[in-house]
Design a protein around this motif. Sequence first.
Motif, PDB file in Angstrom:
ATOM      1  N   VAL A 195       9.416 -15.248  18.546  1.00  0.00           N
ATOM      2  CA  VAL A 195       8.543 -14.867  17.442  1.00  0.00           C
ATOM      3  C   VAL A 195       8.127 -16.113  16.683  1.00  0.00           C
ATOM      4  O   VAL A 195       8.943 -16.948  16.348  1.00  0.00           O
ATOM      5  CB  VAL A 195       9.264 -13.905  16.478  1.00  0.00           C
ATOM      6  CG1 VAL A 195       8.393 -13.598  15.282  1.00  0.00           C
ATOM      7  CG2 VAL A 195       9.653 -12.639  17.190  1.00  0.00           C
ATOM      8  N   THR A 203       7.068 -17.265  13.280  1.00  0.00           N
ATOM      9  CA  THR A 203       7.047 -16.756  11.923  1.00  0.00           C
ATOM     10  C   THR A 203       5.904 -17.339  11.110  1.00  0.00           C
ATOM     11  O   THR A 203       5.460 -16.745  10.156  1.00  0.00           O
ATOM     12  CB  THR A 203       8.375 -17.069  11.208  1.00  0.00           C
ATOM     13  OG1 THR A 203       8.614 -18.476  11.277  1.00  0.00           O
ATOM     14  CG2 THR A 203       9.513 -16.317  11.874  1.00  0.00           C
ATOM     15  N   ARG A 204       5.450 -18.509  11.479  1.00  0.00           N
ATOM     16  CA  ARG A 204       4.301 -19.092  10.801  1.00  0.00           C
ATOM     17  C   ARG A 204       3.032 -18.674  11.510  1.00  0.00           C
ATOM     18  O   ARG A 204       3.005 -18.544  12.717  1.00  0.00           O
ATOM     19  CB  ARG A 204       4.371 -20.621  10.833  1.00  0.00           C
ATOM     20  CG  ARG A 204       5.474 -21.182  10.001  1.00  0.00           C
ATOM     21  CD  ARG A 204       5.381 -22.669   9.982  1.00  0.00           C
ATOM     22  NE  ARG A 204       5.536 -23.177  11.342  1.00  0.00           N
ATOM     23  CZ  ARG A 204       5.224 -24.405  11.708  1.00  0.00           C
ATOM     24  NH1 ARG A 204       4.729 -25.253  10.848  1.00  0.00           N
ATOM     25  NH2 ARG A 204       5.393 -24.809  12.936  1.00  0.00           N
ATOM     26  N   GLN A 205       1.977 -18.508  10.758  1.00  0.00           N
ATOM     27  CA  GLN A 205       0.693 -18.188  11.372  1.00  0.00           C
ATOM     28  C   GLN A 205       0.139 -19.420  12.051  1.00  0.00           C
ATOM     29  O   GLN A 205       0.225 -20.522  11.526  1.00  0.00           O
ATOM     30  CB  GLN A 205      -0.294 -17.712  10.315  1.00  0.00           C
ATOM     31  CG  GLN A 205      -1.642 -17.377  10.883  1.00  0.00           C
ATOM     32  CD  GLN A 205      -2.591 -16.842   9.841  1.00  0.00           C
ATOM     33  OE1 GLN A 205      -2.228 -16.649   8.706  1.00  0.00           O
ATOM     34  NE2 GLN A 205      -3.807 -16.613  10.246  1.00  0.00           N
ATOM     35  N   ASN A 261      -1.422 -12.944  18.958  1.00  0.00           N
ATOM     36  CA  ASN A 261      -1.287 -12.369  17.624  1.00  0.00           C
ATOM     37  C   ASN A 261      -1.217 -10.864  17.824  1.00  0.00           C
ATOM     38  O   ASN A 261      -2.145 -10.260  18.351  1.00  0.00           O
ATOM     39  CB  ASN A 261      -2.481 -12.767  16.747  1.00  0.00           C
ATOM     40  CG  ASN A 261      -2.340 -12.238  15.348  1.00  0.00           C
ATOM     41  OD1 ASN A 261      -2.938 -11.228  15.009  1.00  0.00           O
ATOM     42  ND2 ASN A 261      -1.555 -12.917  14.538  1.00  0.00           N
ATOM     43  N   ASP A 262      -0.079 -10.236  17.416  1.00  0.00           N
ATOM     44  CA  ASP A 262       0.119  -8.810  17.682  1.00  0.00           C
ATOM     45  C   ASP A 262      -0.490  -7.933  16.585  1.00  0.00           C
ATOM     46  O   ASP A 262      -1.008  -8.452  15.591  1.00  0.00           O
ATOM     47  CB  ASP A 262       1.602  -8.509  17.923  1.00  0.00           C
ATOM     48  CG  ASP A 262       2.429  -8.382  16.662  1.00  0.00           C
ATOM     49  OD1 ASP A 262       1.933  -8.626  15.536  1.00  0.00           O
ATOM     50  OD2 ASP A 262       3.621  -8.037  16.786  1.00  0.00           O
ATOM     51  N   SER A 277       0.723  -6.382  14.195  1.00  0.00           N
ATOM     52  CA  SER A 277       1.333  -6.561  12.873  1.00  0.00           C
ATOM     53  C   SER A 277       1.027  -7.924  12.269  1.00  0.00           C
ATOM     54  O   SER A 277       1.487  -8.243  11.175  1.00  0.00           O
ATOM     55  CB  SER A 277       2.851  -6.385  12.965  1.00  0.00           C
ATOM     56  OG  SER A 277       3.152  -5.081  13.380  1.00  0.00           O
ATOM     57  N   ASN A 308       1.979 -10.815  13.706  1.00  0.00           N
ATOM     58  CA  ASN A 308       2.993 -11.784  14.130  1.00  0.00           C
ATOM     59  C   ASN A 308       2.458 -12.610  15.289  1.00  0.00           C
ATOM     60  O   ASN A 308       1.735 -12.100  16.135  1.00  0.00           O
ATOM     61  CB  ASN A 308       4.273 -11.062  14.568  1.00  0.00           C
ATOM     62  CG  ASN A 308       4.910 -10.306  13.428  1.00  0.00           C
ATOM     63  OD1 ASN A 308       5.061 -10.830  12.331  1.00  0.00           O
ATOM     64  ND2 ASN A 308       5.271  -9.065  13.681  1.00  0.00           N
ATOM     65  N   TRP A 309       2.883 -13.878  15.327  1.00  0.00           N
ATOM     66  CA  TRP A 309       2.459 -14.791  16.378  1.00  0.00           C
ATOM     67  C   TRP A 309       3.585 -14.989  17.375  1.00  0.00           C
ATOM     68  O   TRP A 309       4.740 -15.158  16.992  1.00  0.00           O
ATOM     69  CB  TRP A 309       2.049 -16.136  15.788  1.00  0.00           C
ATOM     70  CG  TRP A 309       0.790 -16.050  15.010  1.00  0.00           C
ATOM     71  CD1 TRP A 309       0.654 -15.800  13.680  1.00  0.00           C
ATOM     72  CD2 TRP A 309      -0.535 -16.206  15.525  1.00  0.00           C
ATOM     73  NE1 TRP A 309      -0.669 -15.780  13.341  1.00  0.00           N
ATOM     74  CE2 TRP A 309      -1.425 -16.034  14.433  1.00  0.00           C
ATOM     75  CE3 TRP A 309      -1.053 -16.482  16.783  1.00  0.00           C
ATOM     76  CZ2 TRP A 309      -2.805 -16.126  14.589  1.00  0.00           C
ATOM     77  CZ3 TRP A 309      -2.432 -16.569  16.927  1.00  0.00           C
ATOM     78  CH2 TRP A 309      -3.287 -16.392  15.841  1.00  0.00           C
ATOM     79  N   TYR A 310       3.229 -14.999  18.668  1.00  0.00           N
ATOM     80  CA  TYR A 310       4.167 -15.221  19.757  1.00  0.00           C
ATOM     81  C   TYR A 310       3.589 -16.294  20.669  1.00  0.00           C
ATOM     82  O   TYR A 310       2.384 -16.357  20.879  1.00  0.00           O
ATOM     83  CB  TYR A 310       4.375 -13.934  20.560  1.00  0.00           C
ATOM     84  CG  TYR A 310       4.952 -12.828  19.722  1.00  0.00           C
ATOM     85  CD1 TYR A 310       6.317 -12.633  19.642  1.00  0.00           C
ATOM     86  CD2 TYR A 310       4.113 -12.003  18.972  1.00  0.00           C
ATOM     87  CE1 TYR A 310       6.852 -11.630  18.848  1.00  0.00           C
ATOM     88  CE2 TYR A 310       4.637 -10.999  18.176  1.00  0.00           C
ATOM     89  CZ  TYR A 310       6.003 -10.819  18.119  1.00  0.00           C
ATOM     90  OH  TYR A 310       6.527  -9.830  17.328  1.00  0.00           O
ATOM     91  N   TYR A 325      -4.238  -6.699  20.079  1.00  0.00           N
ATOM     92  CA  TYR A 325      -3.557  -7.928  20.485  1.00  0.00           C
ATOM     93  C   TYR A 325      -4.642  -8.965  20.774  1.00  0.00           C
ATOM     94  O   TYR A 325      -5.505  -8.729  21.619  1.00  0.00           O
ATOM     95  CB  TYR A 325      -2.726  -7.702  21.748  1.00  0.00           C
ATOM     96  CG  TYR A 325      -1.532  -6.800  21.544  1.00  0.00           C
ATOM     97  CD1 TYR A 325      -0.255  -7.343  21.390  1.00  0.00           C
ATOM     98  CD2 TYR A 325      -1.668  -5.417  21.503  1.00  0.00           C
ATOM     99  CE1 TYR A 325       0.853  -6.511  21.201  1.00  0.00           C
ATOM    100  CE2 TYR A 325      -0.573  -4.584  21.315  1.00  0.00           C
ATOM    101  CZ  TYR A 325       0.685  -5.142  21.166  1.00  0.00           C
ATOM    102  OH  TYR A 325       1.769  -4.319  20.971  1.00  0.00           O
TER     103      TYR A 325
END
Length: 147
Positions: A9, A11-13, A95-96, A98, A100-102, A124
Amino acid sequence: MAVSSLAAVGTRQAEAQNYNLRPSYGSFNLVAGFTPDPQWLQGRAGGDVHFNPVNGCPGGGWVANAPDFRVHYQASTWPLTFYVRAPGDTILLINDPSGNWYCNDDTDGLDPAIRFGSPRSGQYDIWIATYNRSRVRNTRLYVTELR
């Protein structure tokens, strides 16, 4: 949402990517249980915008500002996996729904993959990055519930 060890995950954009822009190479509208499985689109990896390190991709990479691909997904109980096949070394950045970035690099040889064990319904946005400003042609993004 469970995300497998294939992805960490972020946590930062990611700072330069704009998920409000139209995707450069296409999009899918998929409902859980879709066929054929996998679905895929072809594009070109890389770009002129550097994204800063994100968990799973400590060195960052180079992408376009707009997403390469977009998937609108209606979830059920199946996991959802995104993976790349390319003739060069690529990075997968998602980018999901919600926000969140993966990020992932080198899951299968030099090809990245991100698996959502309990995916959310929604949008997504997907970028396929490179380590330099080069472009990797004939890059394919695959989406599957079976892998």
